[in-house]
Design an enzyme around this catalytic site. Structure first.
Site, PDB file in Angstrom:
ATOM      1  N   CYS A  91       0.810  -1.223   0.000  1.00  0.00           N
ATOM      2  CA  CYS A  91       0.000   0.000   0.000  1.00  0.00           C
ATOM      3  C   CYS A  91       0.837   1.263   0.000  1.00  0.00           C
ATOM      4  O   CYS A  91       0.356   2.331  -0.394  1.00  0.00           O
ATOM      5  CB  CYS A  91      -0.947   0.012   1.194  1.00  0.00           C
ATOM      6  SG  CYS A  91      -2.189  -1.294   1.158  1.00  0.00           S
ATOM      7  N   GLN A 152      -5.350  -9.041   5.972  1.00  0.00           N
ATOM      8  CA  GLN A 152      -5.324  -7.774   6.682  1.00  0.00           C
ATOM      9  C   GLN A 152      -6.576  -7.532   7.512  1.00  0.00           C
ATOM     10  O   GLN A 152      -6.513  -6.843   8.539  1.00  0.00           O
ATOM     11  CB  GLN A 152      -5.118  -6.624   5.691  1.00  0.00           C
ATOM     12  CG  GLN A 152      -3.745  -6.623   5.065  1.00  0.00           C
ATOM     13  CD  GLN A 152      -3.472  -5.376   4.247  1.00  0.00           C
ATOM     14  OE1 GLN A 152      -4.092  -4.329   4.436  1.00  0.00           O
ATOM     15  NE2 GLN A 152      -2.535  -5.482   3.317  1.00  0.00           N
ATOM     16  N   ARG A 207     -20.012   9.009   1.081  1.00  0.00           N
ATOM     17  CA  ARG A 207     -21.435   8.883   1.390  1.00  0.00           C
ATOM     18  C   ARG A 207     -21.859   9.992   2.349  1.00  0.00           C
ATOM     19  O   ARG A 207     -21.171  10.270   3.333  1.00  0.00           O
ATOM     20  CB  ARG A 207     -21.728   7.513   2.017  1.00  0.00           C
ATOM     21  CG  ARG A 207     -21.506   6.351   1.058  1.00  0.00           C
ATOM     22  CD  ARG A 207     -21.988   5.039   1.657  1.00  0.00           C
ATOM     23  NE  ARG A 207     -21.191   4.624   2.791  1.00  0.00           N
ATOM     24  CZ  ARG A 207     -20.067   3.912   2.704  1.00  0.00           C
ATOM     25  NH1 ARG A 207     -19.610   3.548   1.519  1.00  0.00           N
ATOM     26  NH2 ARG A 207     -19.404   3.563   3.789  1.00  0.00           N
ATOM     27  N   SER A 244     -11.306   0.384   4.263  1.00  0.00           N
ATOM     28  CA  SER A 244     -11.149   1.231   3.082  1.00  0.00           C
ATOM     29  C   SER A 244     -11.835   0.592   1.884  1.00  0.00           C
ATOM     30  O   SER A 244     -12.056  -0.614   1.830  1.00  0.00           O
ATOM     31  CB  SER A 244      -9.665   1.450   2.783  1.00  0.00           C
ATOM     32  OG  SER A 244      -9.003   0.208   2.637  1.00  0.00           O
ATOM     33  N   HIS A 345      -9.215   3.768  -1.603  1.00  0.00           N
ATOM     34  CA  HIS A 345      -7.830   3.309  -1.416  1.00  0.00           C
ATOM     35  C   HIS A 345      -7.372   2.515  -2.640  1.00  0.00           C
ATOM     36  O   HIS A 345      -7.284   1.289  -2.597  1.00  0.00           O
ATOM     37  CB  HIS A 345      -7.764   2.456  -0.151  1.00  0.00           C
ATOM     38  CG  HIS A 345      -6.403   1.933   0.197  1.00  0.00           C
ATOM     39  ND1 HIS A 345      -5.225   2.463  -0.286  1.00  0.00           N
ATOM     40  CD2 HIS A 345      -6.023   0.899   1.013  1.00  0.00           C
ATOM     41  CE1 HIS A 345      -4.198   1.787   0.198  1.00  0.00           C
ATOM     42  NE2 HIS A 345      -4.659   0.839   0.982  1.00  0.00           N
ATOM     43  N   CYS A 375       0.287   2.137   6.566  1.00  0.00           N
ATOM     44  CA  CYS A 375       0.528   0.733   6.906  1.00  0.00           C
ATOM     45  C   CYS A 375       0.572  -0.079   5.615  1.00  0.00           C
ATOM     46  O   CYS A 375      -0.064   0.266   4.619  1.00  0.00           O
ATOM     47  CB  CYS A 375      -0.561   0.211   7.839  1.00  0.00           C
ATOM     48  SG  CYS A 375      -2.232   0.282   7.168  1.00  0.00           S
TER      49      CYS A 375
END
Length: 389
Positions: A91, A152, A207, A244, A345, A375
């Site tokens: 990431c 994760q 949202r 995410s 993400h 992370c």
């Protein structure tokens, strides 16, 4: 000593990574090319001056494979003489691209570099590059970590349990993320960083509305009976709302020496003050942001209170909340325009996306220091401190 400054930073609006998402029809090469083209056009530099393009991509397969950053640079109209490479630190891939670019400028190996990232998760599904791998860890890893390898989502559950973070706290954080992102969009706070594409002008996943009562009805996203027996300490709190989003998007940051910026008549947005990268527990996996933050602050000679704004990637709500609890951070400084839970993400793009959002927010709010940390799978994390010029 030479320094490295950011003179331009852009990103696409983030689309939902689904077949009906606004960016699903955009090939990943063209998606990255859009940000690469925009960052040069906005700066006004001649792209022939670029010494390298460093792109972050996580799922390097299919249209995102085979050093796709090079194809994207050519698709963006960069001269054939401009080289490009692709990196993968999960990431944090495009944040690592920023680190490599800044390090090259500071060392004198580069004068001008573009650090960028992309992920089209709707077209190239997460994990597609692992197909055919029956054993992801091998004998050595399995011997060292007999508790095994987990996804994760389970790591996020373990973090929530370890730091005693409740379902209500997780849900409330997610609601605040959407509220901040919606407010930032409404008030045009993202306008300067966005490069609309394919008819998408704002982030698609934000949202408006929602409440704790409705979020409380969502089922845990990662529970199954086997995992329940394996990890009895888990309270099974993570839902789709506190994770995410699967997303499509790209981002690009133009980095050069301050001397080169003066020569070209460009005004920097920020200086890359310091950076760090750490390894951490591969089972908890997502807690590396804590030691990465401590390390970069130590390197910079700063305290947590010296930082005016933080961008902490919202892979899951407990990542940010555990980091804040451990470091005693003022949450009013954190992800002030919302984060990945609302914005999205797109894995390889997120590092440079956070940097883009952070340096623009620093300018808008008159902040001196901003800190970004991500992370990363496998128990890794990058952290970067930026200083206003």
């Amino acid at each position: 000593m030479r320094d490295a400054v950011i003179v331009e930073a852009v990103r696409t609006p983030i689309g939902k990574g689904k077949p009906n998402g606004a960016l699903h029809d955009v090939n990943a090469v063209d998606l990255l090319a859009h940000s690469l083209r925009e960052v040069v056009d906005r700066s006004g530099i001649d792209p022939v001056l670029i010494d390298d393009v460093i792109g972050g991509i996580v799922t390097q397969v299919g249209e995102q494979g085979s050093n796709m950053t090079r194809r994207a640079a050519l698709a963006a109209g960069y001269p054939e003489s401009v080289p490009a490479t692709t990196v993968d630190r999960q990431c944090g891939s495009s944040q690592q691209a920023i680190h490599f670019a800044a390090q090259g400028v500071i060392a004198g190996a580069y004068d001008i570099v573009v650090a960028a990232g992309v992920e089209s998760m709707g077209r190239v599904p997460m994990g597609a590059n692992l197909i055919g791998s029956d054993d992801l860890v091998g004998k050595g890893f399995a011997a060292r970590y007999p508790e095994g390898h987990v996804g994760q989502g389970i790591s996020a559950e373990l973090i929530a349990a370890k730091w005693g973070i409740t379902r209500t706290e997780l849900d409330a954080f997610a609601l605040s993320c959407h509220a901040k992102a919606a407010d930032a969009t409404k008030n045009g706070l993202f306008d300067a960083e966005l490069a609309p594409i394919n008819g998408l002008t704002t982030d698609e996943g934000i949202r408006i509305g929602g409440d704790l009562e409705s979020l409380a009805k969502l089922r845990p996203a990662y529970y199954d009976e086997a995992m329940g027996k394996r990890f009895p300490q888990i309270g099974w709190e993570i839902t789709a709302a506190t994770a995410s989003q699967i997303s499509d998007g790209s981002s690009a940051v133009l980095i050069m020496s301050s001397e080169k910026a003066r020569e070209l008549g460009l005004t920097p947005l920020a200086r890359v003050h310091d950076f760090s990268v750490v390894g951490d527990d591969p089972l908890l996996m997502l807690t590396g942001v804590i030691p990465a933050t401590r390390k970069v602050l130590q390197r910079a000679g700063l305290s947590i209170d010296d930082i005016d704004l933080f961008e902490i990637n919202e892979a899951f709500s407990p990542v940010v909340l555990s980091w804040a609890k451990e470091l005693d951070v003022d949450m009013s400084k954190v992800n002030v325009n919302g984060g990945a839970i609302a914005i999205g993400h797109p894995l390889g793009a997120s590092g440079a996306r956070l940097a883009t959002t952070l340096v623009h927010a620093m300018r808008d709010r008159g902040a001196r220091y901003g800190l970004q940390t991500m992370c990363e799978a496998g128990g890794l994390a990058n952290a970067t401190i930026y200083e206003a010029m």
